[in-house]
Design a protein around this motif. Structure first.
Motif, PDB file in Angstrom:
ATOM      1  N   MET A 195       0.818  -1.344  -0.103  1.00  0.00           N
ATOM      2  CA  MET A 195      -0.137  -0.010  -0.155  1.00  0.00           C
ATOM      3  C   MET A 195       0.843   1.271  -0.124  1.00  0.00           C
ATOM      4  SD  MET A 195      -3.016   1.145   0.052  1.00  0.00           S
ATOM      5  CE  MET A 195      -4.116   2.481   0.555  1.00  0.00           C
ATOM      6  N   ARG A 196       1.816   1.346   0.854  1.00  0.00           N
ATOM      7  CA  ARG A 196       2.742   2.537   1.058  1.00  0.00           C
ATOM      8  C   ARG A 196       3.791   2.630  -0.377  1.00  0.00           C
ATOM      9  NH1 ARG A 196       5.982   1.933   6.823  1.00  0.00           N
ATOM     10  NH2 ARG A 196       3.895   2.220   7.820  1.00  0.00           N
ATOM     11  N   THR A 197       3.999   1.463  -1.163  1.00  0.00           N
ATOM     12  CA  THR A 197       4.711   1.728  -2.575  1.00  0.00           C
ATOM     13  C   THR A 197       3.685   2.241  -3.426  1.00  0.00           C
ATOM     14  OG1 THR A 197       5.918  -0.102  -1.756  1.00  0.00           O
ATOM     15  CG2 THR A 197       5.640   0.311  -4.260  1.00  0.00           C
ATOM     16  N   TYR A 198       2.323   1.834  -3.384  1.00  0.00           N
ATOM     17  CA  TYR A 198       1.098   2.238  -4.194  1.00  0.00           C
ATOM     18  C   TYR A 198       1.112   3.785  -4.234  1.00  0.00           C
ATOM     19  CZ  TYR A 198      -3.345   2.648  -6.453  1.00  0.00           C
ATOM     20  OH  TYR A 198      -4.423   2.955  -7.191  1.00  0.00           O
ATOM     21  N   LEU A 199       1.060   4.361  -3.068  1.00  0.00           N
ATOM     22  CA  LEU A 199       0.752   5.747  -2.750  1.00  0.00           C
ATOM     23  C   LEU A 199       1.924   6.611  -3.061  1.00  0.00           C
ATOM     24  CD1 LEU A 199      -1.170   5.678   0.869  1.00  0.00           C
ATOM     25  CD2 LEU A 199      -2.072   6.081  -1.411  1.00  0.00           C
ATOM     26  N   PHE A 200       3.151   6.033  -2.817  1.00  0.00           N
ATOM     27  CA  PHE A 200       4.356   6.573  -3.264  1.00  0.00           C
ATOM     28  C   PHE A 200       4.386   6.773  -4.929  1.00  0.00           C
ATOM     29  CE2 PHE A 200       8.887   6.731  -4.525  1.00  0.00           C
ATOM     30  CZ  PHE A 200       9.457   7.799  -3.987  1.00  0.00           C
ATOM     31  N   LYS A 201       3.892   5.740  -5.469  1.00  0.00           N
ATOM     32  CA  LYS A 201       3.894   5.850  -7.222  1.00  0.00           C
ATOM     33  C   LYS A 201       3.024   6.931  -7.362  1.00  0.00           C
ATOM     34  CE  LYS A 201       3.593   2.199  -9.421  1.00  0.00           C
ATOM     35  NZ  LYS A 201       3.313   1.000 -10.172  1.00  0.00           N
ATOM     36  N   ARG A 202       1.710   7.197  -6.762  1.00  0.00           N
ATOM     37  CA  ARG A 202       0.795   8.111  -7.115  1.00  0.00           C
ATOM     38  C   ARG A 202       1.288   9.521  -6.645  1.00  0.00           C
ATOM     39  NH1 ARG A 202      -4.479   6.552  -7.759  1.00  0.00           N
ATOM     40  NH2 ARG A 202      -5.289   8.744  -6.958  1.00  0.00           N
ATOM     41  N   LEU A 203       1.911   9.536  -5.782  1.00  0.00           N
ATOM     42  CA  LEU A 203       2.626  10.971  -5.338  1.00  0.00           C
ATOM     43  C   LEU A 203       3.489  11.364  -6.518  1.00  0.00           C
ATOM     44  CD1 LEU A 203       3.261  13.226  -3.681  1.00  0.00           C
ATOM     45  CD2 LEU A 203       4.947  11.788  -2.333  1.00  0.00           C
ATOM     46  N   PHE A 263       3.692  15.150 -12.010  1.00  0.00           N
ATOM     47  CA  PHE A 263       3.712  15.432 -13.687  1.00  0.00           C
ATOM     48  C   PHE A 263       2.242  15.251 -14.004  1.00  0.00           C
ATOM     49  CE2 PHE A 263       7.533  13.107 -12.492  1.00  0.00           C
ATOM     50  CZ  PHE A 263       8.668  14.140 -13.070  1.00  0.00           C
ATOM     51  N   TYR A 264       1.291  14.462 -13.588  1.00  0.00           N
ATOM     52  CA  TYR A 264      -0.113  14.522 -14.073  1.00  0.00           C
ATOM     53  C   TYR A 264      -0.793  14.736 -12.596  1.00  0.00           C
ATOM     54  CZ  TYR A 264       1.965  12.401 -18.300  1.00  0.00           C
ATOM     55  OH  TYR A 264       3.023  11.981 -19.059  1.00  0.00           O
ATOM     56  N   PRO A 265      -1.312  15.928 -12.448  1.00  0.00           N
ATOM     57  CA  PRO A 265      -2.023  16.185 -11.276  1.00  0.00           C
ATOM     58  C   PRO A 265      -3.385  15.224 -10.981  1.00  0.00           C
ATOM     59  CG  PRO A 265      -1.412  18.227 -12.318  1.00  0.00           C
ATOM     60  CD  PRO A 265      -1.102  17.155 -13.287  1.00  0.00           C
ATOM     61  N   ASN A 266      -3.436  14.710 -10.000  1.00  0.00           N
ATOM     62  CA  ASN A 266      -4.590  13.716  -9.658  1.00  0.00           C
ATOM     63  C   ASN A 266      -5.927  14.538  -9.869  1.00  0.00           C
ATOM     64  OD1 ASN A 266      -5.835  11.028  -9.075  1.00  0.00           O
ATOM     65  ND2 ASN A 266      -5.661  11.949  -6.999  1.00  0.00           N
ATOM     66  N   PHE A 308      -3.279  13.735  -4.369  1.00  0.00           N
ATOM     67  CA  PHE A 308      -2.827  12.501  -4.728  1.00  0.00           C
ATOM     68  C   PHE A 308      -3.191  11.358  -4.121  1.00  0.00           C
ATOM     69  CE2 PHE A 308       0.034  12.729  -1.214  1.00  0.00           C
ATOM     70  CZ  PHE A 308       0.541  11.321  -0.790  1.00  0.00           C
ATOM     71  N   ASP A 309      -3.721  11.364  -2.940  1.00  0.00           N
ATOM     72  CA  ASP A 309      -3.936   9.958  -2.153  1.00  0.00           C
ATOM     73  C   ASP A 309      -5.418  10.017  -2.057  1.00  0.00           C
ATOM     74  OD1 ASP A 309      -4.286  12.297  -0.337  1.00  0.00           O
ATOM     75  OD2 ASP A 309      -3.635  11.268   1.334  1.00  0.00           O
ATOM     76  N   GLU A 310      -6.153  10.569  -2.980  1.00  0.00           N
ATOM     77  CA  GLU A 310      -7.886  10.628  -2.808  1.00  0.00           C
ATOM     78  C   GLU A 310      -7.996  10.231  -4.471  1.00  0.00           C
ATOM     79  OE1 GLU A 310      -9.485  14.071  -1.593  1.00  0.00           O
ATOM     80  OE2 GLU A 310      -8.480  13.794   0.455  1.00  0.00           O
ATOM     81  N   TYR A 311      -9.255   9.726  -4.267  1.00  0.00           N
ATOM     82  CA  TYR A 311      -9.901   9.069  -5.600  1.00  0.00           C
ATOM     83  C   TYR A 311     -11.051   9.723  -6.246  1.00  0.00           C
ATOM     84  CZ  TYR A 311      -6.358   5.453  -4.316  1.00  0.00           C
ATOM     85  OH  TYR A 311      -5.407   4.898  -3.782  1.00  0.00           O
ATOM     86  N   LYS A 320      -5.100  -5.310 -11.321  1.00  0.00           N
ATOM     87  CA  LYS A 320      -3.740  -4.944 -11.131  1.00  0.00           C
ATOM     88  C   LYS A 320      -3.528  -3.832 -10.105  1.00  0.00           C
ATOM     89  CE  LYS A 320      -0.519  -4.859 -14.423  1.00  0.00           C
ATOM     90  NZ  LYS A 320      -0.026  -4.748 -15.870  1.00  0.00           N
ATOM     91  N   GLU A 321      -4.363  -2.838 -10.147  1.00  0.00           N
ATOM     92  CA  GLU A 321      -4.346  -1.755  -9.123  1.00  0.00           C
ATOM     93  C   GLU A 321      -4.791  -2.498  -7.789  1.00  0.00           C
ATOM     94  OE1 GLU A 321      -4.748   2.039  -9.236  1.00  0.00           O
ATOM     95  OE2 GLU A 321      -4.504   2.315 -11.462  1.00  0.00           O
ATOM     96  N   LEU A 322      -6.025  -3.292  -7.664  1.00  0.00           N
ATOM     97  CA  LEU A 322      -6.141  -3.673  -6.619  1.00  0.00           C
ATOM     98  C   LEU A 322      -5.200  -4.795  -5.844  1.00  0.00           C
ATOM     99  CD1 LEU A 322      -8.664  -4.176  -4.774  1.00  0.00           C
ATOM    100  CD2 LEU A 322      -9.407  -6.262  -5.942  1.00  0.00           C
ATOM    101  N   SER A 323      -4.221  -5.410  -6.615  1.00  0.00           N
ATOM    102  CA  SER A 323      -3.005  -5.916  -6.228  1.00  0.00           C
ATOM    103  C   SER A 323      -2.138  -5.179  -5.495  1.00  0.00           C
ATOM    104  CB  SER A 323      -2.430  -6.544  -7.433  1.00  0.00           C
ATOM    105  OG  SER A 323      -1.269  -7.333  -7.170  1.00  0.00           O
ATOM    106  N   TRP A 324      -1.928  -4.074  -6.003  1.00  0.00           N
ATOM    107  CA  TRP A 324      -1.016  -3.102  -5.345  1.00  0.00           C
ATOM    108  C   TRP A 324      -1.652  -2.670  -3.912  1.00  0.00           C
ATOM    109  CZ3 TRP A 324       3.769  -1.630  -6.040  1.00  0.00           C
ATOM    110  CH2 TRP A 324       4.308  -1.894  -7.493  1.00  0.00           C
TER     111      TRP A 324
END
Length: 223
Positions: free
Chosen positions: A1-9, A14-17, A28-31, A127-131
Motif C-alpha cells: 500500500m505504501r509503495t502504491y501511494l508513493f507511485k501516486r505521489l 507530472f499529472y495532477p490527480n 494525490f491520495d484521494e480518488y 492490477k491496481e487492487l493487487s497493489w
C-alpha cells in the motif's frame, strides 16, 4: 500500500490527480471529490451466484454509476480505473468474507476483443487492487472461444453463451488456493459462475468475486 501511494505521489508531480468521475483536481491520495464519492448507490444485498462462495459489489449499476463505468470500460480513463480499484478495495475491507484470499485474477478477453479495445479494463482494476492489497494478480483464465455480448441476451441465454468459454491456464497456480475474481459489471452472474466453475474444476479451494457494479436484474437460478 505504501509503495502504491508513493507511485501516486510521483505521478501527481507530472499529472495532477483528478476525481475519477467529474475530473476536478484532488489530492494525490484521494480518488473522488467529496461530492461524487457520496453519490454511489449501495448495491443489491445477499446476492447468490452458483460456484461463487462470496460475492461483493461496490455500487448498483444505475444512472449515476453507468457513465463512470463507461470511463474505465470504454475510454481507458486511468483516474476512473484507480477510483474503481480503490472503492473495490474498501469494499473488501468492509466485507469480512471477502477479506481473505490468496490470489487475484480477472475475467479475460479474446485476443480479437483485446485488440479492438486496446486493453482489458478488469485486468487494469485487478492490477491496481493487487497493489492495494499486496496480493498477487495473475492471469489464471483464458477465453478459448468467442461469445456474444452478454448485454444483448436474456438471462438463460447468458449462461449458455459463456458455457465452456474459459480454460484454466495453470492448475498448479490454483490448486488449494482461494481465488478472488475481479469484474466490472455483474447482471445475472453467468460469466462469474462459469469462470469459478472452471477454477474449481482445476483445483481451487474457494472462489470469491468482487465487481464494481451490480445491476438490479434478478439472478437466474443456477446461472
Amino acid at each position: 500500500m505504501r509503495t502504491y501511494l508513493f507511485k501516486r505521489l510521483l505521478l501527481d508531480l507530472f499529472y495532477p490527480n483528478r476525481c475519477g468521475f467529474c475530473g476536478c483536481n484532488i489530492p494525490f491520495d484521494e480518488y473522488f471529490c467529496n461530492t461524487c464519492a457520496k453519490r454511489f448507490t449501495p448495491p443489491p444485498q445477499n446476492v447468490k451466484i452458483a460456484n461463487i462462495d462470496e460475492f461483493g459489489a461496490v455500487t448498483t449499476y444505475d444512472g449515476f454509476s453507468k457513465p463512470f463505468v463507461a470511463k474505465f470500460k470504454k475510454e481507458n480513463n486511468g483516474y476512473a480505473v484507480s477510483g474503481a480499484a480503490y472503492l473495490t478495495y474498501k469494499n473488501l475491507l468492509r466485507d469480512g468474507g471477502l477479506r481473505e484470499f490468496d490470489v487475484i485474477t480477472f475475467i479475460p478477453m479474446r485476443k480479437r476483443e483485446l485488440y479492438r479495445r486496446g486493453y482489458n479494463q478488469t485486468k487494469l482494476i485487478a492490477k491496481e487492487l493487487s497493489w492495494l492489497t499486496d496480493k498477487p494478480c495473475t492471469a489464471l483464465l483464458k477465453k478459448i472461444r468467442d461469445t456474444k455480448p452478454q448485454k444483448a441476451l436474456k438471462a438463460r441465454e447468458r449462461a449458455e453463451n459463456v458455457k465452456d468459454a474459459f480454460r484454466c491456464i495453470s492448475e498448479k497456480a490454483v490448486k488449494g488456493k482461494t481465488v478472488l475474481i475481479v469484474d466490472d459489471i455483474s447482471t445475472t452472474g453467468s460469466t462469474l459462475s462459469e469462470a469459478a466453475r472452471v477454477l474449481k474444476t482445476a483445483g481451487a479451494g474457494s472462489v470469491k468475486a468482487a465487481v464494481f457494479a451490480k445491476t438490479r436484474a434478478l439472478l437466474e437460478k443456477n446461472s
